[in-house]
Design a protein around this motif. Structure first.
Motif, PDB file in Angstrom:
ATOM      1  N   PRO A  25       0.895  -1.194  -0.061  1.00  0.00           N
ATOM      2  CA  PRO A  25      -0.078   0.100  -0.030  1.00  0.00           C
ATOM      3  C   PRO A  25       0.958   1.172  -0.107  1.00  0.00           C
ATOM      4  O   PRO A  25       1.897   1.290   0.406  1.00  0.00           O
ATOM      5  CB  PRO A  25      -0.702  -0.091   1.289  1.00  0.00           C
ATOM      6  CG  PRO A  25      -0.014  -1.047   2.125  1.00  0.00           C
ATOM      7  CD  PRO A  25       0.591  -1.961   1.314  1.00  0.00           C
ATOM      8  N   LEU A  26       0.495   2.273  -0.666  1.00  0.00           N
ATOM      9  CA  LEU A  26       1.165   3.360  -0.672  1.00  0.00           C
ATOM     10  C   LEU A  26       0.488   4.785   0.011  1.00  0.00           C
ATOM     11  O   LEU A  26      -0.976   4.899  -0.307  1.00  0.00           O
ATOM     12  CB  LEU A  26       1.412   3.737  -2.264  1.00  0.00           C
ATOM     13  CG  LEU A  26       2.161   2.769  -3.066  1.00  0.00           C
ATOM     14  CD1 LEU A  26       2.116   3.311  -4.504  1.00  0.00           C
ATOM     15  CD2 LEU A  26       3.439   2.574  -2.669  1.00  0.00           C
ATOM     16  N   GLU A  27       0.844   5.314   0.987  1.00  0.00           N
ATOM     17  CA  GLU A  27       0.393   6.516   1.573  1.00  0.00           C
ATOM     18  C   GLU A  27       0.479   7.787   0.394  1.00  0.00           C
ATOM     19  O   GLU A  27       1.766   8.068   0.113  1.00  0.00           O
ATOM     20  CB  GLU A  27       1.253   6.525   2.675  1.00  0.00           C
ATOM     21  CG  GLU A  27       0.526   7.592   3.760  1.00  0.00           C
ATOM     22  CD  GLU A  27       1.478   7.882   4.966  1.00  0.00           C
ATOM     23  OE1 GLU A  27       2.318   6.782   5.275  1.00  0.00           O
ATOM     24  OE2 GLU A  27       1.310   8.912   5.433  1.00  0.00           O
ATOM     25  N   THR A  28      -0.680   8.480   0.479  1.00  0.00           N
ATOM     26  CA  THR A  28      -0.573   9.559  -0.559  1.00  0.00           C
ATOM     27  C   THR A  28      -0.169  10.865   0.402  1.00  0.00           C
ATOM     28  O   THR A  28      -0.912  10.921   1.302  1.00  0.00           O
ATOM     29  CB  THR A  28      -2.053   9.973  -1.141  1.00  0.00           C
ATOM     30  OG1 THR A  28      -2.238   8.764  -1.856  1.00  0.00           O
ATOM     31  CG2 THR A  28      -1.985  11.103  -1.975  1.00  0.00           C
TER      32      THR A  28
ATOM     33  N   VAL B 299      -6.402  -4.506  -1.354  1.00  0.00           N
ATOM     34  CA  VAL B 299      -7.276  -3.569  -1.510  1.00  0.00           C
ATOM     35  C   VAL B 299      -7.008  -2.429  -0.572  1.00  0.00           C
ATOM     36  O   VAL B 299      -7.208  -1.149  -0.709  1.00  0.00           O
ATOM     37  CB  VAL B 299      -8.608  -4.079  -1.686  1.00  0.00           C
ATOM     38  CG1 VAL B 299      -9.516  -2.903  -1.228  1.00  0.00           C
ATOM     39  CG2 VAL B 299      -8.745  -4.711  -2.807  1.00  0.00           C
ATOM     40  N   HIS B 300      -6.516  -2.837   0.828  1.00  0.00           N
ATOM     41  CA  HIS B 300      -6.423  -2.112   1.933  1.00  0.00           C
ATOM     42  C   HIS B 300      -5.209  -1.017   1.551  1.00  0.00           C
ATOM     43  O   HIS B 300      -4.384  -0.984   0.776  1.00  0.00           O
ATOM     44  CB  HIS B 300      -6.430  -2.706   3.174  1.00  0.00           C
ATOM     45  CG  HIS B 300      -4.960  -3.802   3.233  1.00  0.00           C
ATOM     46  ND1 HIS B 300      -3.939  -3.301   3.376  1.00  0.00           N
ATOM     47  CD2 HIS B 300      -4.817  -5.096   3.030  1.00  0.00           C
ATOM     48  CE1 HIS B 300      -2.667  -4.182   3.406  1.00  0.00           C
ATOM     49  NE2 HIS B 300      -3.562  -5.142   2.969  1.00  0.00           N
ATOM     50  N   GLY B 301      -5.112  -0.213   2.757  1.00  0.00           N
ATOM     51  CA  GLY B 301      -3.962   0.918   2.861  1.00  0.00           C
ATOM     52  C   GLY B 301      -2.973   0.570   3.651  1.00  0.00           C
ATOM     53  O   GLY B 301      -2.929  -0.612   3.879  1.00  0.00           O
ATOM     54  N   SER B 302      -2.263   1.575   4.050  1.00  0.00           N
ATOM     55  CA  SER B 302      -1.042   1.122   4.625  1.00  0.00           C
ATOM     56  C   SER B 302      -1.176   0.975   6.178  1.00  0.00           C
ATOM     57  O   SER B 302      -0.202   0.835   6.776  1.00  0.00           O
ATOM     58  CB  SER B 302       0.007   2.475   4.426  1.00  0.00           C
ATOM     59  OG  SER B 302      -0.618   3.699   4.898  1.00  0.00           O
ATOM     60  N   ALA B 303      -2.377   1.240   6.593  1.00  0.00           N
ATOM     61  CA  ALA B 303      -2.903   0.922   7.922  1.00  0.00           C
ATOM     62  C   ALA B 303      -1.715   1.696   9.087  1.00  0.00           C
ATOM     63  O   ALA B 303      -1.187   0.657   9.626  1.00  0.00           O
ATOM     64  CB  ALA B 303      -2.763  -0.805   8.226  1.00  0.00           C
ATOM     65  N   PRO B 304      -1.561   2.854   8.965  1.00  0.00           N
ATOM     66  CA  PRO B 304      -0.495   3.430   9.921  1.00  0.00           C
ATOM     67  C   PRO B 304      -0.865   3.325  11.462  1.00  0.00           C
ATOM     68  O   PRO B 304       0.266   3.031  12.384  1.00  0.00           O
ATOM     69  CB  PRO B 304      -0.663   4.878   9.537  1.00  0.00           C
ATOM     70  CG  PRO B 304      -1.857   5.219   8.863  1.00  0.00           C
ATOM     71  CD  PRO B 304      -2.391   3.780   8.119  1.00  0.00           C
ATOM     72  N   ASP B 305      -1.963   2.908  11.853  1.00  0.00           N
ATOM     73  CA  ASP B 305      -2.388   2.568  13.187  1.00  0.00           C
ATOM     74  C   ASP B 305      -1.692   1.277  13.595  1.00  0.00           C
ATOM     75  O   ASP B 305      -1.525   1.080  14.825  1.00  0.00           O
ATOM     76  CB  ASP B 305      -3.832   2.721  13.499  1.00  0.00           C
ATOM     77  CG  ASP B 305      -4.422   1.630  12.436  1.00  0.00           C
ATOM     78  OD1 ASP B 305      -4.217   1.360  11.368  1.00  0.00           O
ATOM     79  OD2 ASP B 305      -5.680   0.921  12.830  1.00  0.00           O
ATOM     80  N   ILE B 306      -1.337   0.390  12.747  1.00  0.00           N
ATOM     81  CA  ILE B 306      -0.840  -0.870  13.286  1.00  0.00           C
ATOM     82  C   ILE B 306       0.646  -1.110  12.677  1.00  0.00           C
ATOM     83  O   ILE B 306       1.260  -2.080  12.770  1.00  0.00           O
ATOM     84  CB  ILE B 306      -1.557  -2.256  13.104  1.00  0.00           C
ATOM     85  CG1 ILE B 306      -2.096  -2.464  11.540  1.00  0.00           C
ATOM     86  CG2 ILE B 306      -3.026  -2.021  13.998  1.00  0.00           C
ATOM     87  CD1 ILE B 306      -2.562  -3.636  11.173  1.00  0.00           C
TER      88      ILE B 306
ATOM     89  N   ALA C 108      -0.121  -7.114  11.115  1.00  0.00           N
ATOM     90  CA  ALA C 108      -0.803  -6.960   9.963  1.00  0.00           C
ATOM     91  C   ALA C 108      -1.240  -8.170   9.670  1.00  0.00           C
ATOM     92  O   ALA C 108      -0.314  -9.223   9.407  1.00  0.00           O
ATOM     93  CB  ALA C 108      -0.272  -6.059   9.125  1.00  0.00           C
ATOM     94  N   ASN C 109      -2.245  -8.390   8.859  1.00  0.00           N
ATOM     95  CA  ASN C 109      -2.683  -9.544   8.003  1.00  0.00           C
ATOM     96  C   ASN C 109      -2.217  -9.544   6.652  1.00  0.00           C
ATOM     97  O   ASN C 109      -2.438  -8.581   5.891  1.00  0.00           O
ATOM     98  CB  ASN C 109      -4.172  -9.573   8.178  1.00  0.00           C
ATOM     99  CG  ASN C 109      -4.707 -10.849   7.384  1.00  0.00           C
ATOM    100  OD1 ASN C 109      -3.841 -12.049   6.850  1.00  0.00           O
ATOM    101  ND2 ASN C 109      -5.970 -11.147   7.437  1.00  0.00           N
ATOM    102  N   PRO C 110      -1.296 -10.527   6.187  1.00  0.00           N
ATOM    103  CA  PRO C 110      -0.456 -10.396   5.040  1.00  0.00           C
ATOM    104  C   PRO C 110      -1.561 -11.053   3.963  1.00  0.00           C
ATOM    105  O   PRO C 110      -1.225 -10.939   2.688  1.00  0.00           O
ATOM    106  CB  PRO C 110       0.900 -11.018   5.028  1.00  0.00           C
ATOM    107  CG  PRO C 110       0.532 -12.145   6.254  1.00  0.00           C
ATOM    108  CD  PRO C 110      -0.289 -11.324   7.049  1.00  0.00           C
TER     109      PRO C 110
ATOM    110  N   ALA D 247      -0.239   8.584  -5.593  1.00  0.00           N
ATOM    111  CA  ALA D 247       0.493   7.731  -6.551  1.00  0.00           C
ATOM    112  C   ALA D 247      -0.211   6.290  -7.329  1.00  0.00           C
ATOM    113  O   ALA D 247       0.263   6.192  -8.344  1.00  0.00           O
ATOM    114  CB  ALA D 247       1.778   6.872  -5.403  1.00  0.00           C
ATOM    115  N   ASN D 248      -0.977   6.143  -6.474  1.00  0.00           N
ATOM    116  CA  ASN D 248      -2.001   4.927  -7.135  1.00  0.00           C
ATOM    117  C   ASN D 248      -2.441   5.422  -8.487  1.00  0.00           C
ATOM    118  O   ASN D 248      -2.541   4.639  -9.445  1.00  0.00           O
ATOM    119  CB  ASN D 248      -2.997   4.320  -6.096  1.00  0.00           C
ATOM    120  CG  ASN D 248      -2.166   3.552  -5.234  1.00  0.00           C
ATOM    121  OD1 ASN D 248      -1.539   2.764  -5.104  1.00  0.00           O
ATOM    122  ND2 ASN D 248      -2.890   3.995  -3.799  1.00  0.00           N
ATOM    123  N   VAL D 249      -3.302   6.639  -8.475  1.00  0.00           N
ATOM    124  CA  VAL D 249      -3.810   7.233  -9.632  1.00  0.00           C
ATOM    125  C   VAL D 249      -2.827   7.284 -10.612  1.00  0.00           C
ATOM    126  O   VAL D 249      -3.043   7.011 -11.981  1.00  0.00           O
ATOM    127  CB  VAL D 249      -4.687   8.437  -9.376  1.00  0.00           C
ATOM    128  CG1 VAL D 249      -5.124   9.054 -10.532  1.00  0.00           C
ATOM    129  CG2 VAL D 249      -5.876   8.109  -8.355  1.00  0.00           C
TER     130      VAL D 249
END
Ligand code: NAI
Length: 344
Positions: free
Chosen positions: A73-76, A269-276, A282-284, A85-87
């Motif tokens: 996942p890429l953080e914008t 589909v998920h994002g970078s999950a900064p909270d964890i 994280a679930n890979p 970056a995804n777009v």
């Protein structure tokens, strides 16, 4: 002894939990004997740190060379006028098809035995950004206007891809979702093209139906099992694919592929999950399932199937699950169990 050809591919670890789930995914892919010969590249915040660009030129060059990428996942970056970056990747490589398989991996949720693939057109429709306001009487936003663009060529492209996918993956039925009763031109062209291509080349190979988008949204909640594969235009696909991900519960289990003529990029589909991020919890699985789609894409479906069977066995026979699925396993402990399963 057969000599297996290695497949060059770009690997982007991405941001947040990206490096952790990529490490876990590589461990499992190694145990599986996946043929990928990785070129590592950076994007997102990692790209910013490296080259002051969320999509560095070296990354674009690598994907152009390999035509294949697995992406964390890429953080914008917020502010500074950065575009996602995804777009940018989607536009740069004209990734016209977004493919999202949704399956019930862990029984006992809201809907069991779901197995449904959504193919969304990714470049056209109401998302082309032809929008403007008309000021009236000092109100700069008195009228808002948006135009959608669907081309015959774009419809053919995505429908050909979806119908071929249906045949290759032995799907029993394809539902073409539209709103041609109201948007007679914009989504009428999609339906008309779908019917023509089906009659020309696919009649008898799978069941075909067309469904109006609002009815489809309701039917998905009432009885999702009536659908097998959905193909639709950009906006409807965006909304329905999230609805469908919700049916099977859990971002940690949803993979996606972005397919273009010259490149294909696979991701969770998920994002970078900064909270964890950085906690090793994280679930890979979503990224692993994306890697499975990548194996199918390069003609190694037997490896993709082995990977999916191992995920099923680890989750449901070994009962080993990460925290988001109610378990206690850490990212790497889960990956090690999976590695043992795919090797065995
Ligand atoms: P998110 O998907 O990163 O997180 C939403 C929630 O789901 C969080 O509570 C998170 O901990 C959890 N979660 C997500 N993936 C998980 C996993 N594999 N295992 C366990 N829990 C997981 O969405 P959010 O917070 O809206 O976005 C964070 C960043 O990610 C933003 O910068 C956003 O732009 C970016 N993003 C990137 C995407 C991509 O590269 N394809 C897609 C979506 C968002």
């Amino acid at each position: 002894m057969s000599v297996e050809k290695s497949v060059p591919a770009t690997l982007i670890a991405g941001d947040g939990i990206g490096p952790e789930i990529v490490e876990a995914t590589l461990l499992v892919l190694d145990a599986l004997g996946a043929p990928f010969d990785w070129e590592t590249a950076e994007a997102g915040m990692a790209g910013m740190r490296l080259a002051n660009d969320p999509v560095p030129q070296a990354t674009l060059d690598s994907i152009r060379r390999t035509g294949l990428a697995l992406k964390g996942p890429l953080e914008t970056p917020i502010g500074g006028g950065f575009r996602s970056a995804n777009v940018r990747l989607r536009e740069e490589f004209k990734l016209y098809a977004n493919v999202r398989p949704a399956r019930t991996w862990v029984p006992g949720g809201r809907y069991d035995n779901i197995d449904l693939v959504t193919v969304r057109e990714n470049n056209e429709g109401l998302y082309v950004g032809f929008e403007h306001f008309i000021p009236i009487d000092g109100d700069p936003h008195a009228v808002a206007i948006a135009s959608g663009v669907n081309t015959r060529a774009g419809c053919r492209h995505i429908l050909d891809y979806a119908f071929e996918y249906a045949v290759r993956n032995r799907r029993r039925k394809v539902s073409v979702v539209h709103k041609a009763n109201i948007m007679k031109a914009l989504t009428g062209i999609f339906l008309e093209t779908a019917r023509a291509i089906y009659e020309e080349r696919y009649r008898g190979k799978f069941e075909f139906e067309d469904v109006i988008v609002d009815a489809c949204a309701m039917k998905l909640v009432m009885n999702p099992w009536q659908f097998d594969m959905i193909v639709t235009t950009n906006l409807f696909g965006d909304i329905l694919s999230d609805e469908i991900a919700g049916l099977v519960g859990g971002l940690g289990l949803a993979p996606g592929a972005n397919i273009g003529e010259q490149a294909a990029i696979f991701e969770a589909v998920h994002g970078s999950a900064p909270d964890i991020a950085g906690q090793g919890i994280a679930n890979p699985t979503a990224l692993l399932l994306a890697a499975g789609m990548m194996l199918d894409h390069v003609g190694r479906q037997e490896l993709g199937d082995r990977l999916r069977a191992a995920i099923d066995a680890t989750l449901n026979q070994d009962g080993l699950r990460t925290r988001d699925l109610g378990g206690t396993a850490g990212t790497m402990a889960y990956a090690q169990a999976l590695a043992r399963r795919v090797a065995g």
